[in-house]
Write a protein that holds these residues in place. Sequence first.
Motif, short mmCIF file in Angstrom:
data_model
loop_
_atom_site.label_atom_id
_atom_site.label_comp_id
_atom_site.label_asym_id
_atom_site.label_seq_id
_atom_site.Cartn_x
_atom_site.Cartn_y
_atom_site.Cartn_z
N LEU A 210 -14.06 -23.14 0.18
CA LEU A 210 -14.05 -23.31 -1.27
C LEU A 210 -13.24 -24.56 -1.63
O LEU A 210 -12.05 -24.62 -1.37
N PRO A 211 -13.90 -25.58 -2.21
CA PRO A 211 -13.14 -26.72 -2.73
C PRO A 211 -12.71 -26.44 -4.17
O PRO A 211 -13.49 -25.90 -4.95
N VAL A 212 -11.48 -26.74 -4.52
CA VAL A 212 -11.01 -26.48 -5.88
C VAL A 212 -10.53 -27.77 -6.54
O VAL A 212 -9.78 -28.53 -5.95
N PRO A 213 -10.96 -28.01 -7.78
CA PRO A 213 -10.51 -29.19 -8.52
C PRO A 213 -9.15 -28.94 -9.18
O PRO A 213 -8.66 -27.80 -9.20
N ASN A 214 -8.56 -29.98 -9.69
CA ASN A 214 -7.40 -29.88 -10.59
C ASN A 214 -6.26 -29.04 -10.03
O ASN A 214 -5.70 -28.19 -10.71
N ARG A 215 -5.94 -29.27 -8.75
CA ARG A 215 -4.78 -28.62 -8.09
C ARG A 215 -4.86 -27.10 -8.13
O ARG A 215 -3.85 -26.43 -8.01
N GLY A 216 -6.06 -26.56 -8.30
CA GLY A 216 -6.23 -25.11 -8.28
C GLY A 216 -5.78 -24.41 -9.55
O GLY A 216 -5.72 -23.18 -9.59
N VAL B 258 -8.24 -21.58 -11.02
CA VAL B 258 -8.21 -20.29 -10.32
C VAL B 258 -6.84 -20.19 -9.66
O VAL B 258 -6.64 -20.61 -8.52
N ARG B 259 -5.89 -19.61 -10.38
CA ARG B 259 -4.49 -19.61 -9.95
C ARG B 259 -4.28 -18.96 -8.59
O ARG B 259 -3.34 -19.31 -7.87
N GLN B 260 -5.14 -18.02 -8.25
CA GLN B 260 -4.98 -17.32 -6.96
C GLN B 260 -5.12 -18.28 -5.78
O GLN B 260 -4.68 -17.97 -4.68
N THR B 261 -5.74 -19.45 -6.00
CA THR B 261 -5.89 -20.41 -4.90
C THR B 261 -4.59 -21.17 -4.62
O THR B 261 -4.51 -21.91 -3.66
N ARG B 262 -3.57 -20.96 -5.45
CA ARG B 262 -2.32 -21.70 -5.31
C ARG B 262 -1.20 -20.91 -4.64
O ARG B 262 -0.08 -21.40 -4.53
N LEU B 263 -1.50 -19.70 -4.18
CA LEU B 263 -0.43 -18.79 -3.78
C LEU B 263 0.03 -18.98 -2.33
O LEU B 263 0.22 -18.00 -1.60
N PHE C 293 1.85 -29.39 -1.91
CA PHE C 293 1.23 -30.61 -1.37
C PHE C 293 0.08 -31.06 -2.27
O PHE C 293 -0.10 -32.25 -2.51
N TRP C 294 -0.70 -30.10 -2.78
CA TRP C 294 -1.72 -30.44 -3.78
C TRP C 294 -1.07 -31.16 -4.96
O TRP C 294 -1.57 -32.17 -5.44
N ASP C 295 0.06 -30.60 -5.43
CA ASP C 295 0.70 -31.13 -6.64
C ASP C 295 1.16 -32.58 -6.46
O ASP C 295 1.26 -33.33 -7.44
N LEU C 296 1.43 -32.97 -5.21
CA LEU C 296 1.89 -34.33 -4.94
C LEU C 296 0.77 -35.23 -4.42
O LEU C 296 1.03 -36.33 -3.95
N GLY C 297 -0.46 -34.74 -4.52
CA GLY C 297 -1.61 -35.58 -4.20
C GLY C 297 -2.02 -35.61 -2.74
O GLY C 297 -2.89 -36.38 -2.34
N TYR C 298 -1.42 -34.77 -1.91
CA TYR C 298 -1.79 -34.73 -0.49
C TYR C 298 -3.08 -33.93 -0.29
O TYR C 298 -3.33 -32.97 -1.02
#
Length: 281
Positions: free
Chosen positions: A210-216, A219-224, A230-235
């Motif tokens: 599953l690819p997620v846009p906008n740092r997840g 769909v907040r569950q993808t950020r847990l 690392f997403w938040d810093l652009g990695y």
Amino acid sequence: MNLQEQLQIHLSEIARERDPFLATAGHFFVQEYIRQQFSQWGSVEIHTFKVNGKSCKNLILNLSADGKHQDLPPILMGAHYDAVPGTPGADDNATGVAVLLELARKFAAEPAKYPLRLVAFDMEEYGLLGSAEYAALLHQQQQPLRLMISLEMLGYCNSISGSQNYPSPLEKFYPNTGDFIALIGNLRTIRDLISLSRSIRKVGVSSQWLPVPNRGLIVRQTRLSDHAPFWDLGYPAIMVTDTAFLRNPHYHQPSDNIASLDLNFLTGVCQGLEQGIRRLS
């Protein structure tokens, strides 16, 4: 000793009460176990950070690439070793740590194309604190990463129809049986998601990506897990997961023990990840 037996040994050492504040003995035991395992393959770096006056530790092992590719940016693989109070945390996240330790052994013996950085993160259950501190440090040092892979709950499998839940509307697109491993990445990782999924399927384990846009954030569950900082810093970052509470009824419960795991499934995930990482271009 085969891979499944090695994983089982790691699980039996790690699956115990190990909350950093309420089960300090277990937490320290597991920290030391990881340090000893890592130290077989190189010098272990300790990244210390403070939480409410308490010293917390991320444990880091760097493995060099095969001779031809020393100057490539590293692939970082991480798994958190803390657990919530009142659970032995076998799936969450002894499974991720066990796979991390076995990947260290395999890539130390036969290096990959990319340098590898293996990190055991502390304080994930208190808000991804260890990974947030470490991601910020790398960002500040302007350290590029080829990819960050978070190993988050890898051992629970249920082949009964209806055993898999989703945040809406994903149930329309994915199977309702909880017998696959999921790979969730930001948009920069689409090629890697496809490639790693293919490698996992080749060893006989079902895999969905599953690819997620906008740092997840949609769909907040993808950020847990530890990939989110690392997403938040652009990695470019991917979480590998059995989907936690969307499938596993033992999540954060005293019943999250080794007996509830599917060790064949876990072993296949480990094999598929190793082969997949070796194939990344």
